[in-house]
Write an enzyme that holds these catalytic residues in place. Structure first.
Site, PDB file in Angstrom:
ATOM      1  N   HIS A 114       0.828  -1.171   0.022  1.00 50.10           N
ATOM      2  CA  HIS A 114       0.062  -0.131   0.056  1.00 50.10           C
ATOM      3  C   HIS A 114       0.891   1.359   0.112  1.00 50.10           C
ATOM      4  CE1 HIS A 114       0.658  -0.949   4.491  1.00 50.10           C
ATOM      5  NE2 HIS A 114       0.958   0.269   4.591  1.00 50.10           N
ATOM      6  N   CYS A 137      -9.294  -8.386   5.657  1.00 49.85           N
ATOM      7  CA  CYS A 137      -9.264  -6.973   6.049  1.00 49.85           C
ATOM      8  C   CYS A 137     -10.369  -6.406   6.274  1.00 49.85           C
ATOM      9  CB  CYS A 137      -8.350  -6.144   4.760  1.00 49.85           C
ATOM     10  SG  CYS A 137      -7.992  -4.565   4.934  1.00 49.85           S
ATOM     11  N   TYR A 193      -3.421   3.688   2.250  1.00 52.63           N
ATOM     12  CA  TYR A 193      -4.367   3.158   1.144  1.00 52.63           C
ATOM     13  C   TYR A 193      -3.986   2.415   0.265  1.00 52.63           C
ATOM     14  CZ  TYR A 193      -7.365   6.914   3.290  1.00 52.63           C
ATOM     15  OH  TYR A 193      -7.959   7.968   4.014  1.00 52.63           O
ATOM     16  N   THR A 194      -4.743   1.556  -0.375  1.00 51.69           N
ATOM     17  CA  THR A 194      -4.336   0.512  -1.326  1.00 51.69           C
ATOM     18  C   THR A 194      -5.107   1.062  -2.612  1.00 51.69           C
ATOM     19  OG1 THR A 194      -4.183  -1.211   0.272  1.00 51.69           O
ATOM     20  CG2 THR A 194      -4.240  -1.685  -2.178  1.00 51.69           C
TER      21      THR A 194
END
Length: 277
Positions: free
Chosen positions: A79, A251, A96-97
């Site tokens: 990420h 996740c 964030y990804t």
């Protein structure tokens, strides 16, 4: 005549050499485009070129790279860190990804759910096209390699879909990768489902390798997916069984992650078979 013949040979050799040089330069330029645009130590600014509102609190942000052929340079499963300011003007940094891969050249995209009290949510809520976002990376403990396992189980909740979606997309779009992906994606309501069009597209394009099961806590009428919270029975039915050549990625919100870890332990998934983003 011999003189003319030698001149023709020289011209032919020159053309051949130029062709070899041009070909080498072309492939070298292609190789150069694979240099990542981010830095793990220092923040770099990227321009927001398109903002698409997906719902009242979710938007997709497209950021441009310096050149149309640049890539992010983010290993699959890792990420980036984004830096902004909260409503009090204080600096905030959050991971964030991206939903894009390095096959998407010239830009990267983030799908962001903006929460009322979220500090970084405030920054994204205020962003307009033409603004810049400071980004650093890559970061993360997970690095995917094709053929790493026979199959992945993936359990995601809410905005936790982005890292597992990134891994799933990279697997499925690689013609040399035969890994299967089984996704359980949980949300409160139907309108909370992020990337649904893209996920359903993967299910249509790769029916033999990708399977998705949606779970809603507050489902609409005539809902055919799961209802309530993700249970052990759902995991047994929709994830690959415990084995040395499988791994379950998860996740979601902390309470969900804790509950899923308990379910997986109880079902016989060893620590080596589990990974939490």
């Amino acid at each position: 005549m011999e003189f003319l013949g030698s001149k023709e040979i020289q011209v032919s050799l020159a053309v051949a050499i130029l062709a070899v040089v041009a070909t080498a330069a072309y492939f070298y330029s292609l190789k150069k485009t694979k240099v990542g645009s981010i830095n793990p130590e220092n923040f770099k600014d990227f321009k927001l070129v398109k903002r698409t509102q997906l719902s009242h609190n979710v938007a997709k942000f497209r950021f441009a790279f310096p050149t149309p052929t640049s890539v992010l340079g983010l290993p699959i499963g890792q990420h980036i860190s984004c830096r902004g300011k909260d409503s009090q003007g204080e600096e905030v940094i959050k991971p964030y990804t991206p939903t894009t891969l390095d096959t998407d050249v010239g830009y990267f995209e983030l799908v962001i759910k903006m929460y009322p009290q979220g500090r970084m949510s405030h920054h994204f809520r205020e962003m307009r096209e033409g603004d810049y976002m400071a980004v650093r990376g890559p970061k993360g403990r997970f690095k995917y390699q094709p053929g790493q396992v026979r199959a992945f189980g993936m359990i995601a909740g809410g905005s936790g879909i982005t890292p597992v979606f990134q891994v799933a997309r990279a697997i499925l779009e690689n013609p040399k990768d035969t890994t299967e992906v089984h996704l359980i994606y949980a949300n409160v309501a139907y309108e909370d489902i992020l990337l649904k069009e893209e996920i359903d597209g993967l299910a249509v394009d790769y029916p033999d390798r990708f399977h998705v099961y949606y779970v809603l806590n507050q489902p609409p009428e005539e809902w055919t997916g799961g209802v309530g919270f993700v249970s052990k029975e759902m995991i047994q039915t929709h994830c690959p069984a415990p084995a040395s050549d499988i791994k379950v990625l998860r996740c979601g919100p902390p309470p969900m992650n804790k509950a899923m870890a308990g379910h997986l332990d109880a079902l016989g998934y060893s620590p080596d078979m589990q990974f939490q983003f």
